[in-house]
Design a protein around this motif. Structure first.
Motif, PDB file in Angstrom:
ATOM      1  N   GLU A  21       0.734  -1.155  -0.032  1.00 60.93           N
ATOM      2  CA  GLU A  21       0.038   0.023   0.071  1.00 60.93           C
ATOM      3  C   GLU A  21       1.021   1.188  -0.098  1.00 60.93           C
ATOM      4  O   GLU A  21       0.450   2.257  -0.802  1.00 60.93           O
ATOM      5  CB  GLU A  21      -0.907   0.206   1.245  1.00 60.93           C
ATOM      6  CG  GLU A  21      -2.313  -0.458   1.064  1.00 60.93           C
ATOM      7  CD  GLU A  21      -3.037  -0.242   2.258  1.00 60.93           C
ATOM      8  OE1 GLU A  21      -4.473  -0.281   2.042  1.00 60.93           O
ATOM      9  OE2 GLU A  21      -2.613  -0.067   3.173  1.00 60.93           O
ATOM     10  N   ASP A  50       2.588   2.027  -3.257  1.00 63.85           N
ATOM     11  CA  ASP A  50       1.953   2.751  -4.398  1.00 63.85           C
ATOM     12  C   ASP A  50       2.372   2.602  -5.608  1.00 63.85           C
ATOM     13  O   ASP A  50       2.236   3.403  -6.594  1.00 63.85           O
ATOM     14  CB  ASP A  50       1.601   4.225  -3.811  1.00 63.85           C
ATOM     15  CG  ASP A  50       0.327   4.646  -4.366  1.00 63.85           C
ATOM     16  OD1 ASP A  50      -0.593   4.097  -4.709  1.00 63.85           O
ATOM     17  OD2 ASP A  50       0.396   5.939  -4.692  1.00 63.85           O
ATOM     18  N   PRO A  70       2.126   1.161  -9.418  1.00 66.82           N
ATOM     19  CA  PRO A  70       0.739   0.706 -10.432  1.00 66.82           C
ATOM     20  C   PRO A  70       0.795  -0.742 -10.746  1.00 66.82           C
ATOM     21  O   PRO A  70      -0.034  -1.458 -10.668  1.00 66.82           O
ATOM     22  CB  PRO A  70       1.470   1.381 -11.872  1.00 66.82           C
ATOM     23  CG  PRO A  70       2.004   2.504 -11.357  1.00 66.82           C
ATOM     24  CD  PRO A  70       2.712   2.164 -10.133  1.00 66.82           C
ATOM     25  N   ARG A  71       2.194  -1.633 -10.579  1.00 65.22           N
ATOM     26  CA  ARG A  71       2.060  -2.847 -10.618  1.00 65.22           C
ATOM     27  C   ARG A  71       1.480  -3.649  -9.513  1.00 65.22           C
ATOM     28  O   ARG A  71       1.188  -4.892  -9.590  1.00 65.22           O
ATOM     29  CB  ARG A  71       3.450  -3.401 -10.823  1.00 65.22           C
ATOM     30  CG  ARG A  71       4.399  -3.344  -9.525  1.00 65.22           C
ATOM     31  CD  ARG A  71       5.669  -3.769  -9.767  1.00 65.22           C
ATOM     32  NE  ARG A  71       6.480  -3.524  -8.369  1.00 65.22           N
ATOM     33  CZ  ARG A  71       7.379  -2.577  -8.432  1.00 65.22           C
ATOM     34  NH1 ARG A  71       7.384  -1.366  -9.103  1.00 65.22           N
ATOM     35  NH2 ARG A  71       8.014  -2.381  -7.251  1.00 65.22           N
ATOM     36  N   ASP A  72       1.098  -2.981  -8.319  1.00 59.01           N
ATOM     37  CA  ASP A  72       0.384  -3.632  -7.421  1.00 59.01           C
ATOM     38  C   ASP A  72      -1.042  -3.371  -7.185  1.00 59.01           C
ATOM     39  O   ASP A  72      -1.567  -3.942  -6.179  1.00 59.01           O
ATOM     40  CB  ASP A  72       0.973  -2.961  -5.877  1.00 59.01           C
ATOM     41  CG  ASP A  72       2.775  -3.442  -5.537  1.00 59.01           C
ATOM     42  OD1 ASP A  72       2.991  -4.280  -6.356  1.00 59.01           O
ATOM     43  OD2 ASP A  72       2.994  -2.581  -5.135  1.00 59.01           O
ATOM     44  N   ARG A  73      -1.507  -2.642  -8.034  1.00 62.52           N
ATOM     45  CA  ARG A  73      -3.120  -2.237  -8.004  1.00 62.52           C
ATOM     46  C   ARG A  73      -3.801  -3.696  -8.073  1.00 62.52           C
ATOM     47  O   ARG A  73      -4.819  -3.841  -7.353  1.00 62.52           O
ATOM     48  CB  ARG A  73      -3.336  -1.621  -9.191  1.00 62.52           C
ATOM     49  CG  ARG A  73      -3.131   0.019  -8.759  1.00 62.52           C
ATOM     50  CD  ARG A  73      -3.464   0.870  -9.731  1.00 62.52           C
ATOM     51  NE  ARG A  73      -2.921   2.154  -9.583  1.00 62.52           N
ATOM     52  CZ  ARG A  73      -2.459   2.801 -10.463  1.00 62.52           C
ATOM     53  NH1 ARG A  73      -2.332   2.281 -11.976  1.00 62.52           N
ATOM     54  NH2 ARG A  73      -1.474   4.025 -10.280  1.00 62.52           N
ATOM     55  N   TRP A  74      -3.436  -4.688  -8.688  1.00 63.66           N
ATOM     56  CA  TRP A  74      -4.155  -5.665  -8.812  1.00 63.66           C
ATOM     57  C   TRP A  74      -3.980  -6.534  -7.559  1.00 63.66           C
ATOM     58  O   TRP A  74      -5.234  -7.255  -7.162  1.00 63.66           O
ATOM     59  CB  TRP A  74      -3.574  -6.790 -10.020  1.00 63.66           C
ATOM     60  CG  TRP A  74      -4.663  -7.850 -10.137  1.00 63.66           C
ATOM     61  CD1 TRP A  74      -5.605  -8.287 -10.931  1.00 63.66           C
ATOM     62  CD2 TRP A  74      -4.403  -9.270  -9.495  1.00 63.66           C
ATOM     63  NE1 TRP A  74      -6.109  -9.446 -10.411  1.00 63.66           N
ATOM     64  CE2 TRP A  74      -5.545 -10.082  -9.810  1.00 63.66           C
ATOM     65  CE3 TRP A  74      -3.436  -9.507  -8.516  1.00 63.66           C
ATOM     66  CZ2 TRP A  74      -5.516 -11.482  -9.145  1.00 63.66           C
ATOM     67  CZ3 TRP A  74      -3.479 -10.942  -7.922  1.00 63.66           C
ATOM     68  CH2 TRP A  74      -4.482 -11.662  -8.068  1.00 63.66           C
ATOM     69  N   LEU A  89      -3.447  -5.432  -4.706  1.00 61.99           N
ATOM     70  CA  LEU A  89      -4.482  -4.775  -3.407  1.00 61.99           C
ATOM     71  C   LEU A  89      -5.710  -5.008  -3.808  1.00 61.99           C
ATOM     72  O   LEU A  89      -6.717  -5.255  -2.846  1.00 61.99           O
ATOM     73  CB  LEU A  89      -4.028  -3.225  -3.225  1.00 61.99           C
ATOM     74  CG  LEU A  89      -2.715  -3.154  -2.718  1.00 61.99           C
ATOM     75  CD1 LEU A  89      -2.326  -1.538  -2.969  1.00 61.99           C
ATOM     76  CD2 LEU A  89      -2.651  -3.525  -1.401  1.00 61.99           C
ATOM     77  N   SER A  90      -6.312  -4.933  -4.998  1.00 65.08           N
ATOM     78  CA  SER A  90      -7.583  -5.289  -5.384  1.00 65.08           C
ATOM     79  C   SER A  90      -8.082  -6.577  -5.149  1.00 65.08           C
ATOM     80  O   SER A  90      -9.437  -6.937  -4.856  1.00 65.08           O
ATOM     81  CB  SER A  90      -8.090  -4.781  -6.835  1.00 65.08           C
ATOM     82  OG  SER A  90      -7.795  -3.376  -6.970  1.00 65.08           O
TER      83      SER A  90
END
Length: 76
Positions: free
Chosen positions: A20, A23, A25-29, A31-32
């Motif tokens: 988190e 932050d 972009p590659r981590d958005r999936w 976290l979602s």
């Protein structure tokens, strides 16, 4: 030349907080879909690990100190 395999140990809470905070972009999936992502992780190191570093929040020894000590041990 020798190769050393390091295992960085963590827990889901620490990983979630780090991802988190990062932050990226590659981590958005991740976290979602945290539960799905977390179900793919393992807590057990694979065979052949040379050293383990504890990267959990509240680890008794700081990550930097563990890394220095491990590198010192591996390079001597």
């Amino acid at each position: 030349m020798e190769i050393a395999a390091l295992w960085i140990n963590s827990d889901l809470g620490t990983m979630h907080e780090y991802i988190e905070t990062r932050d990226a972009p590659r981590d958005r999936w991740k976290l979602s879909h945290w539960d799905e992502y977390a179900s793919t992780l393992t807590e057990d190191p694979p065979p052949g690990v040379t050293a383990t570093i504890d990267n959990r929040l509240g680890a008794a020894v700081s990550l930097a100190d563990q890394t220095r000590a491990t590198l010192r041990r591996l390079l001597n």
